[in-house]
Design an enzyme around this catalytic site. Structure first.
Site, short mmCIF file in Angstrom:
data_model
loop_
_atom_site.label_atom_id
_atom_site.label_comp_id
_atom_site.label_asym_id
_atom_site.label_seq_id
_atom_site.Cartn_x
_atom_site.Cartn_y
_atom_site.Cartn_z
CD GLU A 183 -3.07 -1.11 2.14
OE1 GLU A 183 -2.87 -0.48 3.19
OE2 GLU A 183 -4.12 -1.72 1.90
CD GLU A 340 -4.02 -6.30 2.46
OE1 GLU A 340 -4.76 -5.64 3.21
OE2 GLU A 340 -2.79 -6.13 2.39
C1 GLA Z 1 -4.12 -2.96 4.94
C2 GLA Z 1 -2.76 -3.61 4.91
C3 GLA Z 1 -2.69 -4.88 5.68
C4 GLA Z 1 -3.45 -4.78 6.96
C5 GLA Z 1 -4.88 -4.38 6.67
C6 GLA Z 1 -5.71 -4.30 7.93
O1 GLA Z 1 -4.92 -3.23 3.90
O2 GLA Z 1 -2.26 -3.80 3.63
O3 GLA Z 1 -1.35 -5.17 5.97
O4 GLA Z 1 -2.83 -3.85 7.77
O5 GLA Z 1 -4.86 -3.12 6.08
O6 GLA Z 1 -5.31 -3.28 8.76
#
Ligand code: GLA
Length: 702
Positions: A183, A340
């Site tokens: 991210e 995710e």
């Molecule tokens: C983001 C991150 C993950 C995790 C999730 C939940 O999407 O990429 O590593 O931290 O949030 O907090």
């Protein structure tokens, strides 16, 4: 003789003119095929952290993953300290063992380069790798993503760990590819390295200080720069006020820096492990980077989808639909994957959001597929026992009990495996497009113009109306070709440059329908206000002149349309003076009652609508249905609130996804019977769908 020479010349000249078309057609890069990449399987996975669980648990984990149809994991994106426990000393033995166990159960992996979470020893040794906030304070160790993109020590450390990983795994058959970092996009850093990099970026862009001072209008308040080194960042000034031109360039600089950091890793990986695909996990509506530029370096887009978290970016109506489409649009509408996918209730130190019915995790996965995903990977396999994310539920809870979320994930896994043949090679096809302008979004962040103005909300007003009409929408960015669409909506197109105006003009001339809305054409590419009558360079196209406007956020106006209906209006009122346009609606109140609020202008073979205000949402439905109807774009049936209909196409034939996010059974009149692709049974024209259910339907020919 002279004639012969002239003839020869003509042959040479015409050959030259004809050259482009006489060359073989330029090879268009083939879209990345995620299903082929994953050995013909729909990419179905979980984000897994074997390093956080006792090794004795791995075998059973892999076995119950396999039982749930899971064939993919993302690993290691936060395991830098475990892979490089001391500077230059590497340990991949544990990851090799984890991969062996997973691979033996038919589960392949994408490895994350772990740069989002640098080890404690790196911070201790090189304090300058930490990003600095706008008050000049470096972030302390203990969180993640807190590094400076321009720190030479951090770049060197990045090269070292990425090279070591790439060398170690370049020939590993169980590793399908790489995810860069995690991210990317935050935080903005204000340290001396970033400031110097910004000054260089400005020097490359403007060449001379004279050009920069002119472009930024630094005559205002006498903020004129006489050396490059004087150029500040938009940091902690009194009243937090910055030159909007400087601030817009800073956004672009930050976005470019993010791209360059990603590209640094991509280039190393491509060189060392050329046969592995590269992606990055992005954040949908997040806008601190321009994804359409970031993604040019990647093979395919992946993103992190949490429908029950960050709802401010999603519509009440259909959650992350626009985010899916924006992510797809950020790389030429290629199919993508969700790296995710929400697997449980989100939370950090408190539980955030509402608990979702477990069945909704299945519906959201189908929604992703409906919008072009060829892969869904749940975050995370098991909820963490440790650290900041103890309250961020994975598929399993800490006790590993096969709970209702696991059962739903297993059901979805089996279904997607069954549907893979049908889905493979299909994609979203749209005749309508929504223009997202990163420059306009940033310019509105810098100057929201009216309290609480939200660019994403303006996008949603139009986007949701298309979706409620069952019409697919692509997201396009200004640098792209949008000539293939029949209708283009460009909400609040605040910042425009000449090439964009030309493209919009040609789009309409050639028969396109363009919808523009209030606060368009106000700024040039330097975030400087136009000296033309508003909507500036779009005025001729829209056939209007705006000499007055009224930013009344809280007061309600009304717009009276042709049949006398009074539509509630809010946020902003552009008072339109039609030049060649005709009025479709007038304001009801105030000193400008009777003046045009909505216009329609014929231009070339096309039409431009200008909507000078924000209307009550239900009226977008009426307008969009009328316009798509006139254009011959097929729209869907009337959908109850909380039900979505989206389609993918294969060989010209449609695959329908009917998604019910509500807790009630619903009936939808599709006008013809379809076959249920999962059960093989025929579904009546008035199809029934249970609460929290998804149906995949196909017509004759499949
Ligand atoms: C983001 C991150 C993950 C995790 C999730 C939940 O999407 O990429 O590593 O931290 O949030 O907090």
């Amino acid at each position: 003789m002279l004639t012969a020479i002239r003839r020869l010349l003509m042959v040479v000249v015409s050959a030259f003119i004809l050259l482009p078309s006489s060359l073989p057609a330029q090879q268009k890069p083939q879209p990345f095929d995620l299903i082929r990449w994953n050995d013909g399987k729909f990419v179905y996975g979980v984000d897994y952290y074997p390093e956080a669980w006792d090794e004795s648990m791995w075998e059973e984990d892999a076995a119950i993953m396999q039982a749930a149809g899971i064939n993919f994991v993302r690993l290691a994106e936060f395991a830098w300290a475990k892979m490089e426990p001391a500077e230059g000393q590497f340990d991949f033995a544990w990851l090799d063992r984890a991969l062996k166990v997973l691979n033996a159960h038919g589960v392949k992996a994408v490895l994350g380069t772990p740069t989002a979470s640098p080890p404690a020893w790196l911070y201790a040794k090189y304090p300058d790798i930490a990003a600095m906030d706008e008050n000049g304070v470096r972030y302390r160790y203990g969180s993640r993503r807190n590094y400076c993109l321009h720190s030479p020590n951090f770049l060197a450390a990045t090269r070292r760990i990425v090279t070591a990983m790439a060398e170690h795994y370049k020939n590993h058959p169980g590793v399908l590819g790489w995810q860069i970092d995690n991210e990317l996009g935050d935080p903005n850093c204000y340290d001396p390295a970033c400031r110097a990099a910004f000054q260089n970026w400005c020097r490359t862009k403007y060449k001379s200080l004279g050009a920069l001072n002119k472009a930024w209008g630094t005559i205002f308040w006498g903020h004129t720069y006489s050396t490059w080194a004087q150029i500040p960042l938009p940091w902690n000034t009194l009243f937090k006020t910055y030159n909007p031109s400087l601030a817009l360039d800073y956004h672009r600089f930050h976005s470019d820096s993010t791209h360059d950091y990603l590209k640094l890793q991509v280039d190393m990986l491509r060189k060392i492990s050329p046969h592995k695909a590269i992606t990055h996990n992005e954040m949908g509506m997040f806008d601190n980077v321009d994804y359409s530029r970031l993604n040019t370096a990647l093979d395919f887009v992946a993103w992190d989808n949490y429908p029950m978290f960050g709802n401010q970016n999603y519509s009440e109506y259909m959650g992350p639909g626009l985010a899916h489409d924006l992510m797809r649009g950020s790389k030429n509408n290629q199919n993508f994957m969700v790296m995710e996918e929400e697997g449980g209730l989100p939370g950090w130190s408190v539980f955030w959001g509402r608990q979702a019915a477990p069945e909704l995790y299945r519906v959201w996965s189908y929604q992703a597929v409906a919008h072009g995903a060829d892969g869904v990977c749940y975050f995370r396999w098991r909820t963490s026992r440790y650290g900041t994310e103890q309250y961020w539920q994975g598929v399993l809870d800490q006790d590993s009990y096969p709970n209702s979320r696991y059962k739903i994930v297993a059901q979805t896994g089996k279904e997607l495996a069954q549907l893979t043949g049908l889905l493979h090679g299909s994609k979203v096809v749209s005749q309508a497009a929504l223009l997202v302008s990163p420059d306009s979004r940033w310019a509105f962040h810098i100057q929201p113009t009216v309290e609480g103005f939200d660019y994403n909300h303006q996008l949603h007003l139009y986007y949701d109306a298309f979706r409620r009409a069952g019409v697919n929408v692509d997201v396009v960015f200004p640098q792209e070709d949008f000539s293939a669409y029949k209708i283009l909506v460009a909400p609040t197109l605040f910042v425009v440059d000449k090439p964009l105006v030309e493209k919009l003009t040609n789009f309409v001339k050639n028969g396109g329908i363009l919808i523009l809305t209030f606060r368009s054409g106000v700024k040039d590419e330097h975030n400087v206000v136009t000296d033309q009558t508003l909507p500036g360079p779009l005025a001729e196209l829209a056939g209007i002149a705006i000499h007055e406007f009224d930013p009344r956020t809280n007061q309600e106006q009304q717009v009276i349309i042709h049949d006398g209906t009074a539509i509630p209006a809010r946020t902003w009122f552009d008072i339109l003076g039609p030049t060649t346009a005709r009025s479709l609606g007038t304001y009801a109140k105030g000193y400008y009652a009777g003046k045009a609020a909505i216009t329609q202008n014929r231009f070339g073979n096309g039409v431009v609508y200008y909507v000078g205000t924000e209307l009550a949402p239900e009226y977008y439905d009426v307008g969009i249905r009328q316009v798509v109807g006139r254009l011959g774009i097929e729209s869907g049936p009337k959908l109850p609130d909380g039900v979505e209909l989206a389609t993918r196409e294969k060989d010209g034939k449609k695959i329908l996804f009917l998604l019910n996010y509500t807790d009630k059974a619903q009936t939808i009149s599709l006008g013809q019977p379809y076959r249920n692709a999962l059960t093989g049974e025929s579904e009546p024209a008035d199809v029934q769908i249970s609460a929290f259910d998804a149906k995949v339907l196909v017509g004759a020919g499949f």
